[in-house]
Design a protein around this motif. Structure first.
Motif, PDB file in Angstrom:
ATOM      1  N   LYS A  22       0.760  -1.091   0.166  1.00  0.00           N
ATOM      2  CA  LYS A  22      -0.018  -0.080   0.157  1.00  0.00           C
ATOM      3  C   LYS A  22       0.781   1.241  -0.054  1.00  0.00           C
ATOM      4  O   LYS A  22       0.714   2.177  -0.704  1.00  0.00           O
ATOM      5  CB  LYS A  22      -0.770   0.051   1.201  1.00  0.00           C
ATOM      6  N   ASN A  23       1.818   1.072   0.922  1.00  0.00           N
ATOM      7  CA  ASN A  23       2.642   2.442   1.024  1.00  0.00           C
ATOM      8  C   ASN A  23       3.585   2.816   0.057  1.00  0.00           C
ATOM      9  O   ASN A  23       4.294   3.696   0.070  1.00  0.00           O
ATOM     10  CB  ASN A  23       3.467   2.594   2.482  1.00  0.00           C
ATOM     11  N   PRO A 120      -2.306  14.455  15.389  1.00  0.00           N
ATOM     12  CA  PRO A 120      -2.314  15.314  14.053  1.00  0.00           C
ATOM     13  C   PRO A 120      -1.336  14.816  13.141  1.00  0.00           C
ATOM     14  O   PRO A 120      -0.197  14.001  13.228  1.00  0.00           O
ATOM     15  CB  PRO A 120      -1.660  16.552  14.816  1.00  0.00           C
ATOM     16  N   ARG A 121      -1.667  15.204  11.686  1.00  0.00           N
ATOM     17  CA  ARG A 121      -0.703  14.695  10.643  1.00  0.00           C
ATOM     18  C   ARG A 121      -0.310  15.991  10.033  1.00  0.00           C
ATOM     19  O   ARG A 121      -0.512  16.285   9.068  1.00  0.00           O
ATOM     20  CB  ARG A 121      -1.455  13.869   9.600  1.00  0.00           C
ATOM     21  N   ILE A 123       1.770  18.883   7.947  1.00  0.00           N
ATOM     22  CA  ILE A 123       2.462  18.836   6.865  1.00  0.00           C
ATOM     23  C   ILE A 123       3.604  19.989   6.808  1.00  0.00           C
ATOM     24  O   ILE A 123       3.909  20.640   5.499  1.00  0.00           O
ATOM     25  CB  ILE A 123       1.594  18.870   5.642  1.00  0.00           C
ATOM     26  N   ASP A 124       3.890  20.556   7.905  1.00  0.00           N
ATOM     27  CA  ASP A 124       4.840  21.722   7.891  1.00  0.00           C
ATOM     28  C   ASP A 124       6.056  21.347   7.211  1.00  0.00           C
ATOM     29  O   ASP A 124       6.700  22.153   6.388  1.00  0.00           O
ATOM     30  CB  ASP A 124       5.033  22.227   9.306  1.00  0.00           C
ATOM     31  N   PHE A 162      13.055  15.830  10.521  1.00  0.00           N
ATOM     32  CA  PHE A 162      12.692  14.460  10.711  1.00  0.00           C
ATOM     33  C   PHE A 162      12.630  13.638   9.398  1.00  0.00           C
ATOM     34  O   PHE A 162      12.319  14.330   8.581  1.00  0.00           O
ATOM     35  CB  PHE A 162      11.501  14.464  11.514  1.00  0.00           C
ATOM     36  N   PRO A 163      13.045  12.623   9.404  1.00  0.00           N
ATOM     37  CA  PRO A 163      13.112  11.803   8.363  1.00  0.00           C
ATOM     38  C   PRO A 163      11.654  11.388   7.848  1.00  0.00           C
ATOM     39  O   PRO A 163      11.224  10.273   7.710  1.00  0.00           O
ATOM     40  CB  PRO A 163      13.795  10.652   8.395  1.00  0.00           C
ATOM     41  N   SER A 164      10.699  12.293   7.692  1.00  0.00           N
ATOM     42  CA  SER A 164       9.309  11.999   7.063  1.00  0.00           C
ATOM     43  C   SER A 164       9.342  11.365   5.714  1.00  0.00           C
ATOM     44  O   SER A 164       9.850  11.920   4.960  1.00  0.00           O
ATOM     45  CB  SER A 164       8.685  13.433   7.136  1.00  0.00           C
ATOM     46  N   VAL A 165       8.617  10.302   6.047  1.00  0.00           N
ATOM     47  CA  VAL A 165       8.292   9.469   4.759  1.00  0.00           C
ATOM     48  C   VAL A 165       7.601  10.319   3.672  1.00  0.00           C
ATOM     49  O   VAL A 165       8.187  10.628   2.538  1.00  0.00           O
ATOM     50  CB  VAL A 165       7.531   8.367   4.876  1.00  0.00           C
ATOM     51  N   GLU A 190      12.852   4.534   4.326  1.00  0.00           N
ATOM     52  CA  GLU A 190      12.001   3.252   4.047  1.00  0.00           C
ATOM     53  C   GLU A 190      12.145   2.465   2.931  1.00  0.00           C
ATOM     54  O   GLU A 190      12.348   3.308   1.815  1.00  0.00           O
ATOM     55  CB  GLU A 190      10.654   3.949   4.260  1.00  0.00           C
ATOM     56  N   THR A 307       6.902   1.378  12.999  1.00  0.00           N
ATOM     57  CA  THR A 307       5.842   1.892  13.681  1.00  0.00           C
ATOM     58  C   THR A 307       4.366   1.214  13.227  1.00  0.00           C
ATOM     59  O   THR A 307       3.321   0.895  13.982  1.00  0.00           O
ATOM     60  CB  THR A 307       5.563   3.337  13.570  1.00  0.00           C
ATOM     61  N   ASP A 308       4.231   0.873  12.028  1.00  0.00           N
ATOM     62  CA  ASP A 308       3.027   0.182  11.466  1.00  0.00           C
ATOM     63  C   ASP A 308       3.021  -1.100  11.926  1.00  0.00           C
ATOM     64  O   ASP A 308       1.769  -1.770  11.838  1.00  0.00           O
ATOM     65  CB  ASP A 308       3.071   0.285   9.997  1.00  0.00           C
ATOM     66  N   ILE A 330       6.827   7.548  16.819  1.00  0.00           N
ATOM     67  CA  ILE A 330       6.716   8.042  15.368  1.00  0.00           C
ATOM     68  C   ILE A 330       5.466   9.094  15.616  1.00  0.00           C
ATOM     69  O   ILE A 330       5.190   9.958  15.025  1.00  0.00           O
ATOM     70  CB  ILE A 330       6.818   7.135  14.563  1.00  0.00           C
ATOM     71  N   PHE A 331       4.572   8.374  16.155  1.00  0.00           N
ATOM     72  CA  PHE A 331       2.953   8.941  16.083  1.00  0.00           C
ATOM     73  C   PHE A 331       2.530   9.465  17.768  1.00  0.00           C
ATOM     74  O   PHE A 331       2.894   8.685  18.524  1.00  0.00           O
ATOM     75  CB  PHE A 331       1.837   8.244  15.610  1.00  0.00           C
TER      76      PHE A 331
HETATM   77  C1  EPZ Z   1       3.975   7.058   6.058  1.00  0.00           C
HETATM   78  O1  EPZ Z   1       3.061   8.071   6.747  1.00  0.00           O
HETATM   79  C2  EPZ Z   1       3.312   5.930   6.004  1.00  0.00           C
HETATM   80  N1  EPZ Z   1       1.969   6.299   5.111  1.00  0.00           N
HETATM   81  C3  EPZ Z   1       2.587   5.544   7.489  1.00  0.00           C
HETATM   82  O2  EPZ Z   1       1.984   4.281   7.223  1.00  0.00           O
HETATM   83  C4  EPZ Z   1       3.981   5.317   8.220  1.00  0.00           C
HETATM   84  O3  EPZ Z   1       3.408   5.036   9.542  1.00  0.00           O
HETATM   85  C5  EPZ Z   1       4.861   6.532   8.450  1.00  0.00           C
HETATM   86  O4  EPZ Z   1       5.029   6.869   6.894  1.00  0.00           O
HETATM   87  C6  EPZ Z   1       6.164   6.305   9.134  1.00  0.00           C
HETATM   88  O5  EPZ Z   1       6.703   5.217   8.637  1.00  0.00           O
HETATM   89  C7  EPZ Z   1       1.940   6.077   3.796  1.00  0.00           C
HETATM   90  O6  EPZ Z   1       3.242   5.716   3.319  1.00  0.00           O
HETATM   91  C8  EPZ Z   1       1.035   6.337   2.972  1.00  0.00           C
HETATM   92  P1  EPZ Z   1       5.801  10.484   8.312  1.00  0.00           P
HETATM   93  P2  EPZ Z   1       3.447   9.708   6.652  1.00  0.00           P
HETATM   94  O7  EPZ Z   1       5.671  11.842   7.440  1.00  0.00           O
HETATM   95  O8  EPZ Z   1       4.264   9.920   5.429  1.00  0.00           O
HETATM   96  C9  EPZ Z   1       5.429  13.786  11.571  1.00  0.00           C
HETATM   97  C10 EPZ Z   1      -0.056   2.944   7.651  1.00  0.00           C
HETATM   98  O9  EPZ Z   1      -0.315   2.156   8.700  1.00  0.00           O
HETATM   99  N2  EPZ Z   1       5.147  14.995  10.677  1.00  0.00           N
HETATM  100  O10 EPZ Z   1       6.795   9.830   8.354  1.00  0.00           O
HETATM  101  O11 EPZ Z   1       2.487  10.591   7.098  1.00  0.00           O
HETATM  102  C11 EPZ Z   1       4.043  13.026  11.634  1.00  0.00           C
HETATM  103  O12 EPZ Z   1       3.212  13.504  12.195  1.00  0.00           O
HETATM  104  C12 EPZ Z   1       0.424   4.359   7.607  1.00  0.00           C
HETATM  105  O13 EPZ Z   1       0.366   2.134   6.430  1.00  0.00           O
HETATM  106  C13 EPZ Z   1       5.370  16.225  10.825  1.00  0.00           C
HETATM  107  O14 EPZ Z   1       5.451  16.602  12.091  1.00  0.00           O
HETATM  108  O15 EPZ Z   1       4.583   9.646   8.136  1.00  0.00           O
HETATM  109  C14 EPZ Z   1       4.540  11.742  12.342  1.00  0.00           C
HETATM  110  O16 EPZ Z   1       4.718  12.141  13.801  1.00  0.00           O
HETATM  111  C15 EPZ Z   1       0.231   4.975   8.961  1.00  0.00           C
HETATM  112  N3  EPZ Z   1       5.311  17.173  10.028  1.00  0.00           N
HETATM  113  C16 EPZ Z   1       5.966  11.652  11.961  1.00  0.00           C
HETATM  114  O17 EPZ Z   1       6.444  13.086  11.340  1.00  0.00           O
HETATM  115  C17 EPZ Z   1       5.447  16.801   8.673  1.00  0.00           C
HETATM  116  O18 EPZ Z   1       5.640  17.582   7.733  1.00  0.00           O
HETATM  117  C18 EPZ Z   1       6.220  10.643  10.850  1.00  0.00           C
HETATM  118  O19 EPZ Z   1       5.356  10.977   9.664  1.00  0.00           O
HETATM  119  C19 EPZ Z   1       5.414  15.487   8.365  1.00  0.00           C
HETATM  120  C20 EPZ Z   1       5.337  14.473   9.452  1.00  0.00           C
END
Ligand code: EPZ
Length: 420
Positions: A22-23, A120-121, A123-124, A162-165, A190, A307-308, A330-331
Motif C-alpha cells: 500500500k505505502n 495530528p498529521r 505537513i509543515d 525529521f526523516p518524514s516518509v 523506508e 511503527t506500522d 513516531i506518532f
Molecule cells: C507514512 O506516513 C506511512 N503512510 C505511514 O503508514 C507510516 O506509519 C509513516 O510513513 C511512518 O513510517 C504512507 O506511506 C501512505 P511521516 P507519513 O511523514 O508519510 C510527523 C500505515 O499504517 N510529521 O514519516 O504521514 C508526523 O506527524 C500508515 O500504513 C510532521 O510533524 O509519515 C509523524 O508524527 C500509517 N510534519 C512523523 O512525522 C510533517 O510535515 C512521521 O510522519 C510530516 C510529518
C-alpha cells in the motif's frame, strides 16, 4: 456498516502470497502523473486507499484502470491541478499528489489531509521544503495554493527536521523535473522510498542515494511512461506473521520482501518463534508460548522497528510469558487498539508513548470497533487467538490496507466472515 465475525482459538496453518505494498503503490500512483506516457503498475494491491488515489487521478483528467492487480495509468490527458477537499480527506496520504502535480504542472491546489486516527498529521515539513524549491505556498480559505515561480520548481539543498516518509516523497516528486540539482539530507530510508525511486528511474528520472539519508536528484525536463512491479507489503507480511504468532501454528509467506522485513523479523525471533527465510519465502513456526522480548520495542524510522507493525506485534505479545514494553516514537496517538485488546482479556497499561503489556494465559472473544488501519488489524490478530467468537466493526479501516482480508485469513486456516 460491515463487520468481521471471527472464530478464534484455533492454531493457524497455511500459505499466503503477500500483496503489493500500500505505502509503495500510493506514491507511485501519484508519481505516474509526472510521466507524459502510459504507466503499467503490476502487483498493485486492490485496496480502498488505492481506489481513492485513482479517483484523484481521474479528477485531474488522468485515465486509470485496474484489472488483476495491474493498474494502467495514462496522464497524457492531464487537465487540472486542483484536488477537491472531499477527495483530499478520503485518504491521509493524498498530500503526496502535491509534489507530483508541482513536478508535472508547476502548480496545485490541495487541502490539509485529515489527521485524527494517529494524532495530528501536520505537513509543515512538506511545505517548508517546497518553499525552498521556489514554490509560492499560500493559504486561501483553508485551501493550499502552490505555484512554482516561472512555472517550474528549482532544485535546492534541503535538510528535513525529521526523516518524514511523506515529506521525502513529496520533495522527490517535485524535484525529478525541477531545474537543477536537489539534495535531501536526513531523508527517510523506508523501502517504499526506494521503490518510488525505482519507478521514477524507469520513467527516466536521475536519482541516487535512495535508501540512505542523503538523496540527490538532477531535474529532467520531462519523464516518459514505463512498466513497473510494486514491491511486496512488508507491513501486511508482519501482520500475517503476528496472526500466527498470536494463535500459534505454522505458516508460509510467499512473494515476501525478506530483507526489508528484517527489523520486524529480528524482534519476532526474540519471542521464541522459529523463522526460516529463503529468497522470497518466510516460514514461521510457533509451537510453544511466546516469550516477551528482552528489550523495549522502540518504533523508529527505517531501518528501526516499523511503527506500522507495533499494534499487530502487541496483539501477539498479550499472550506471551513475561512483560513486553513498547515505546511509540513516531506518532502521538498510536495505542488506540489497546482498549479493544484489554476487552478481550489482555493486560495493557498505556502511559504516554509507553505501553506495558503483561502476558496473560488466554484471551476471550469480544466485540470491538476498529479504530484505525493497523489497530483494526491488531484486533483481528487477537480475535484469531482468542477463545470464542469476536465481532470487529468499522472494518473499512482494515480494507484500506489489506487486500481481501477474510480470504487471507482463510488461506492461513483461520475463520473470519464479513457480514452486514
Ligand atoms: C507514512 O506516513 C506511512 N503512510 C505511514 O503508514 C507510516 O506509519 C509513516 O510513513 C511512518 O513510517 C504512507 O506511506 C501512505 P511521516 P507519513 O511523514 O508519510 C510527523 C500505515 O499504517 N510529521 O514519516 O504521514 C508526523 O506527524 C500508515 O500504513 C510532521 O510533524 O509519515 C509523524 O508524527 C500509517 N510534519 C512523523 O512525522 C510533517 O510535515 C512521521 O510522519 C510530516 C510529518
Amino acid at each position: 456498516m460491515q463487520k468481521l465475525i471471527v472464530e478464534g482459538g484455533k492454531r493457524l496453518r497455511g500459505e499466503i502470497r503477500l500483496q503489493g505494498s500500500k505505502n509503495s503503490s500510493l506514491p507511485i500512483i501519484a508519481a505516474a502523473l509526472l510521466s507524459r506516457g502510459e504507466c503499467v503498475l503490476r502487483n498493485c494491491p486492490e485496496l480502498s486507499d488505492v481506489y481513492a488515489a485513482s479517483r484523484i487521478l481521474n479528477c485531474l483528467g488522468t485515465k486509470c484502470s485496474f484489472s488483476e492487480n495491474t493498474a494502467v495509468i495514462d496522464s497524457s490527458s492531464l487537465n487540472g491541478s486542483e484536488i477537491p477537499e472531499e477527495l483530499m480527506r478520503e485518504m491521509r496520504s493524498s498530500i503526496i499528489f502535491m509534489g507530483a502535480m508541482l513536478g508535472r504542472t508547476g502548480e496545485c491546489t490541495v487541502s490539509v489531509p485529515g489527521g485524527c486516527e494517529l494524532g495530528p498529521r501536520p505537513i509543515d515539513m512538506h511545505l517548508a521544503a517546497i518553499r525552498k524549491m521556489g514554490v509560492d505556498v499560500r493559504d486561501s480559505g483553508g485551501r493550499i495554493v502552490c505555484r512554482a515561480l516561472n512555472g517550474r520548481a528549482k532544485g535546492a539543498k534541503l535538510s528535513l527536521a525529521f526523516p518524514s516518509v511523506g515529506a521525502t516523497e513529496n520533495v522527490i516528486l517535485c524535484a525529478v523535473t525541477a531545474e537543477g540539482e536537489t539534495v535531501i539530507n536526513n531523508a527517510a530510508r523506508e523501502p517504499e522510498i526506494c521503490d518510488l525511486c525505482g519507478f521514477l528511474r524507469k520513467c527516466g528520472a536521475d536519482i541516487s542515494g535512495d535508501g540512505e539519508s542523503r538523496i540527490i536528484i538532477n531535474g529532467k525536463q520531462q519523464l516518459h511512461g514505463c512498466e513497473y512491479t510494486i514491491m511486496p507489503d512488508r507491513i501486511a507480511g508482519a501482520t500475517y506473521l503476528s496472526m500466527a504468532a498470536a494463535a500459534g501454528g505454522e505458516i508460509i509467506l510467499t512473494n515476501a520482501c525478506v530483507q526489508e522485513m528484517e527489523p520486524f523479523l529480528t524482534v519476532l525471533e526474540q519471542t521464541g518463534c522459529s523463522i526460516y527465510t529463503n529468497s522470497d519465502r518466510i516460514y514461521l513456526r510457533c509451537g510453544a508460548r511466546l516469550k516477551a522480548p528482552p528489550d523495549r520495542i522502540r518504533t523508529m524510522p527505517h531501518p528501526g522497528f516499523p511503527t506500522d507493525a507495533q499494534a499487530v506485534l502487541m496483539s501477539a505479545l498479550t499472550l506471551a510469558e513475561g512483560t513486553s514494553v513498547f515505546e511509540e516514537n513516531i506518532f502521538d496517538c498510536r495505542y488506540r487498539h489497546a482498549d479493544a485488546l484489554v476487552k478481550m482479556g489482555a493486560d495493557i497499561q498505556v502511559m504516554g508513548k509507553i505501553a506495558v503489556v503483561r502476558g496473560v494465559q488466554r484471551l476471550h472473544g469480544a466485540s470491538a470497533e476498529a479504530t484505525d488501519l493497523r489497530g483494526g488489524a491488531a484486533m483481528l490478530c487477537a480475535a484469531l487467538a482468542a477463545e470464542g467468537v469476536s465481532e470487529i466493526s468499522r472494518i473499512y479501516h482494515i480494507d484500506r490496507g489489506y487486500e481481501k482480508i477474510e480470504e487471507a485469513v482463510a488461506g492461513l486456516g483461520g475463520k473470519a466472515v464479513r457480514s452486514g
